[in-house]
Enzyme design. Structure first.
Site, PDB file in Angstrom:
ATOM      1  N   ARG A 110       0.841  -1.212   0.000  1.00 55.76           N
ATOM      2  CA  ARG A 110       0.000   0.000   0.000  1.00 55.76           C
ATOM      3  C   ARG A 110       0.875   1.260   0.000  1.00 55.76           C
ATOM      4  O   ARG A 110       0.573   2.240  -0.676  1.00 55.76           O
ATOM      5  CB  ARG A 110      -0.920   0.002   1.217  1.00 55.76           C
ATOM      6  CG  ARG A 110      -1.994  -1.077   1.141  1.00 55.76           C
ATOM      7  CD  ARG A 110      -2.913  -1.057   2.345  1.00 55.76           C
ATOM      8  NE  ARG A 110      -3.585   0.222   2.511  1.00 55.76           N
ATOM      9  CZ  ARG A 110      -4.141   0.620   3.641  1.00 55.76           C
ATOM     10  NH1 ARG A 110      -4.103  -0.156   4.711  1.00 55.76           N
ATOM     11  NH2 ARG A 110      -4.737   1.782   3.719  1.00 55.76           N
TER      12      ARG A 110
ATOM     13  N   HIS B 148      -5.946   9.109  11.645  1.00 56.52           N
ATOM     14  CA  HIS B 148      -5.691   7.667  11.557  1.00 56.52           C
ATOM     15  C   HIS B 148      -4.230   7.346  11.282  1.00 56.52           C
ATOM     16  O   HIS B 148      -3.904   6.237  10.872  1.00 56.52           O
ATOM     17  CB  HIS B 148      -6.586   7.037  10.471  1.00 56.52           C
ATOM     18  CG  HIS B 148      -8.044   7.046  10.836  1.00 56.52           C
ATOM     19  ND1 HIS B 148      -9.058   6.760   9.947  1.00 56.52           N
ATOM     20  CD2 HIS B 148      -8.660   7.305  12.008  1.00 56.52           C
ATOM     21  CE1 HIS B 148     -10.222   6.852  10.555  1.00 56.52           C
ATOM     22  NE2 HIS B 148     -10.014   7.189  11.804  1.00 56.52           N
TER      23      HIS B 148
ATOM     24  N   ASN C   6     -19.330  15.668  -2.020  1.00 59.26           N
ATOM     25  CA  ASN C   6     -19.357  14.225  -2.255  1.00 59.26           C
ATOM     26  C   ASN C   6     -20.237  13.959  -3.483  1.00 59.26           C
ATOM     27  O   ASN C   6     -21.314  14.532  -3.592  1.00 59.26           O
ATOM     28  CB  ASN C   6     -19.943  13.526  -1.008  1.00 59.26           C
ATOM     29  CG  ASN C   6     -19.667  12.039  -0.974  1.00 59.26           C
ATOM     30  OD1 ASN C   6     -19.886  11.347  -1.955  1.00 59.26           O
ATOM     31  ND2 ASN C   6     -19.195  11.540   0.154  1.00 59.26           N
ATOM     32  N   PRO C   7     -19.791  13.125  -4.411  1.00 53.28           N
ATOM     33  CA  PRO C   7     -20.636  12.875  -5.579  1.00 53.28           C
ATOM     34  C   PRO C   7     -21.816  11.957  -5.291  1.00 53.28           C
ATOM     35  O   PRO C   7     -22.729  11.850  -6.106  1.00 53.28           O
ATOM     36  CB  PRO C   7     -19.677  12.209  -6.575  1.00 53.28           C
ATOM     37  CG  PRO C   7     -18.543  11.682  -5.766  1.00 53.28           C
ATOM     38  CD  PRO C   7     -18.489  12.435  -4.478  1.00 53.28           C
TER      39      PRO C   7
HETATM   40  P1  OAD Z   1     -15.067   5.614   2.549  1.00 51.21           P
HETATM   41  O1  OAD Z   1     -14.455   4.725   1.514  1.00 51.21           O
HETATM   42  O2  OAD Z   1     -15.957   5.023   3.570  1.00 51.21           O
HETATM   43  O3  OAD Z   1     -15.905   6.784   1.821  1.00 51.21           O
HETATM   44  C1  OAD Z   1     -15.388   7.479   0.707  1.00 51.21           C
HETATM   45  C2  OAD Z   1     -16.407   8.544   0.317  1.00 51.21           C
HETATM   46  O4  OAD Z   1     -15.818   9.333  -0.712  1.00 51.21           O
HETATM   47  C3  OAD Z   1     -17.720   8.005  -0.219  1.00 51.21           C
HETATM   48  O5  OAD Z   1     -18.781   8.671   0.444  1.00 51.21           O
HETATM   49  C4  OAD Z   1     -17.696   8.379  -1.707  1.00 51.21           C
HETATM   50  O6  OAD Z   1     -18.985   8.717  -2.202  1.00 51.21           O
HETATM   51  C5  OAD Z   1     -16.816   9.607  -1.683  1.00 51.21           C
HETATM   52  N1  OAD Z   1     -16.103   9.887  -2.919  1.00 51.21           N
HETATM   53  C6  OAD Z   1     -15.687   9.028  -3.888  1.00 51.21           C
HETATM   54  N2  OAD Z   1     -15.048   9.682  -4.879  1.00 51.21           N
HETATM   55  C7  OAD Z   1     -15.035  10.997  -4.525  1.00 51.21           C
HETATM   56  C8  OAD Z   1     -14.524  12.183  -5.125  1.00 51.21           C
HETATM   57  N3  OAD Z   1     -13.876  12.163  -6.289  1.00 51.21           N
HETATM   58  N4  OAD Z   1     -14.701  13.360  -4.457  1.00 51.21           N
HETATM   59  C9  OAD Z   1     -15.365  13.404  -3.280  1.00 51.21           C
HETATM   60  N5  OAD Z   1     -15.874  12.322  -2.682  1.00 51.21           N
HETATM   61  C10 OAD Z   1     -15.719  11.129  -3.285  1.00 51.21           C
HETATM   62  O7  OAD Z   1     -13.840   6.385   3.187  1.00 51.21           O
HETATM   63  P2  OAD Z   1     -13.700   7.159   4.551  1.00 51.21           P
HETATM   64  O8  OAD Z   1     -14.966   7.872   4.895  1.00 51.21           O
HETATM   65  O9  OAD Z   1     -12.445   7.934   4.447  1.00 51.21           O
HETATM   66  O10 OAD Z   1     -10.389   3.769   8.889  1.00 51.21           O
HETATM   67  O11 OAD Z   1     -13.475   5.977   5.570  1.00 51.21           O
HETATM   68  C11 OAD Z   1     -13.173   6.313   6.874  1.00 51.21           C
HETATM   69  C12 OAD Z   1     -12.324   5.264   7.529  1.00 51.21           C
HETATM   70  O12 OAD Z   1     -12.924   3.976   7.337  1.00 51.21           O
HETATM   71  C13 OAD Z   1     -10.950   5.068   6.933  1.00 51.21           C
HETATM   72  O13 OAD Z   1     -10.024   6.033   7.380  1.00 51.21           O
HETATM   73  C14 OAD Z   1     -10.589   3.704   7.454  1.00 51.21           C
HETATM   74  C15 OAD Z   1     -11.887   2.996   7.110  1.00 51.21           C
HETATM   75  O14 OAD Z   1     -12.193   1.922   7.888  1.00 51.21           O
HETATM   76  C16 OAD Z   1      -9.312   3.162   9.448  1.00 51.21           C
HETATM   77  O15 OAD Z   1      -8.462   2.608   8.773  1.00 51.21           O
HETATM   78  C17 OAD Z   1      -9.245   3.280  10.932  1.00 51.21           C
END
Ligand code: OAD
Length: 251
Positions: A76, A125, A219-220
């Site tokens: 990664r 994180h 967010n899209p």
């Molecule tokens: P997620 O993968 O849960 O969510 C990603 C979000 O980004 C989704 O709501 C998509 O709709 C949005 N998205 C996708 N493409 C995009 C773009 N071009 N512009 C804007 N938004 C877009 O990711 P996180 O919310 O970051 O934790 O997840 C949070 C945590 O869950 C991570 O840090 C990780 C995971 O478990 C740990 O590792 C502790």
């Protein structure tokens, strides 16, 4: 002529942003999507497709097979090393330059906000590019990897692990407190590219809202009704944020 979509932003949002003394931002995996970094779950392709992240990103998994977990993170880390910040990261740098007080809270471990030039970044994180000792969390800069054995600290012999928060681990207390204070004290709170489902980060926009602070979601894939204190900017962060900076400050 540019083929970029033209975004119309609510006039009162632009006014609030221009007048803001403190802007706080929470980012998630979506901000790095346009840099080609797969989200946590999408990351498990190819060689790693047979593993469940829940079985790799835990203390228990590491204790059981430190070499396997180390290799997953090396893979990664290499992908992160090949990626570059995208226009969303750079637009956040621009906002930081234009408001008196700016706090960027990220759930991402890829370090791209720093690489883009953001200064006040809270990595809730951790950061995948750093390595620390399993025994006492001390950051280690140099180590040897023979490609076979678990990697150990050359000074103490402790196993080495990535400096990220694993499932079941607590977030760094000071970082979380600073993030909460920013959510309470800011004039506008942005939630960008995060599903906002993983606690305690997910509670930050709610905290801001409870204090009557306008919250902007970029967010899209979110459907919500905008109101005077909740703005939904639907689209990819790499397009929306530069357009918002342009509409607000003309740059
Ligand atoms: P997620 O993968 O849960 O969510 C990603 C979000 O980004 C989704 O709501 C998509 O709709 C949005 N998205 C996708 N493409 C995009 C773009 N071009 N512009 C804007 N938004 C877009 O990711 P996180 O919310 O970051 O934790 O997840 C949070 C945590 O869950 C991570 O840090 C990780 C995971 O478990 C740990 O590792 C502790």
């Amino acid at each position: 002529m540019s083929d970029r979509p033209v975004y119309e932003f609510p006039a009162d949002l632009i006014e609030k942003l221009r007048a803001a003394r403190h802007v706080a931002v929470l980012t998630g995996a979506g901000v790095s999507a346009e840099s080609g970094i797969p989200t946590f779950r999408d990351a498990l392709t190819g060689l790693w497709a047979k593993y469940d992240p829940m079985t790799l990103a835990t203390r228990e998994a590491f204790q059981e097979n430190p070499r396997l977990v180390w290799e997953w993170y090396t893979w990664r880390r290499n992908r992160v090393g090949e990626a570059d910040p995208n226009p969303a990261h750079y637009a956040l740098v621009e906002i930081e330059r234009r408001v008196p007080h700016f706090t960027l809270i990220t759930q991402n471990v890829d370090g791209l906000h720093h690489r883009a030039g953001s200064v006040h970044v809270i990595e809730l994180h951790g950061n995948i590019t750093r390595v620390k000792r399993f025994d006492d969390d001390v950051i280690v800069e140099r180590w040897e990897d023979n490609g076979l054995d678990p990697v150990r600290c050359p000074d103490t012999g402790s196993l080495l692990r990535p400096d990220v928060v694993w499932f079941g681990e607590l977030l760094p207390a000071e970082a979380l407190q600073t993030a909460q204070a920013a959510a309470v004290n800011c004039d506008i709170f942005f939630t960008i590219g995060t599903a906002a489902m993983v606690e305690p980060a997910a509670s930050l926009p709610r905290l801001a809202m409870n204090y009557g602070t306008p919250v902007v979601i970029v967010n899209p894939a979110v459907t919500l009704r905008s109101s005077s204190s909740l703005y939904l900017l639907k689209g990819p962060a790499g397009q929306i944020l530069p357009a918002l900076v342009q509409a607000t400050w003309g740059v």
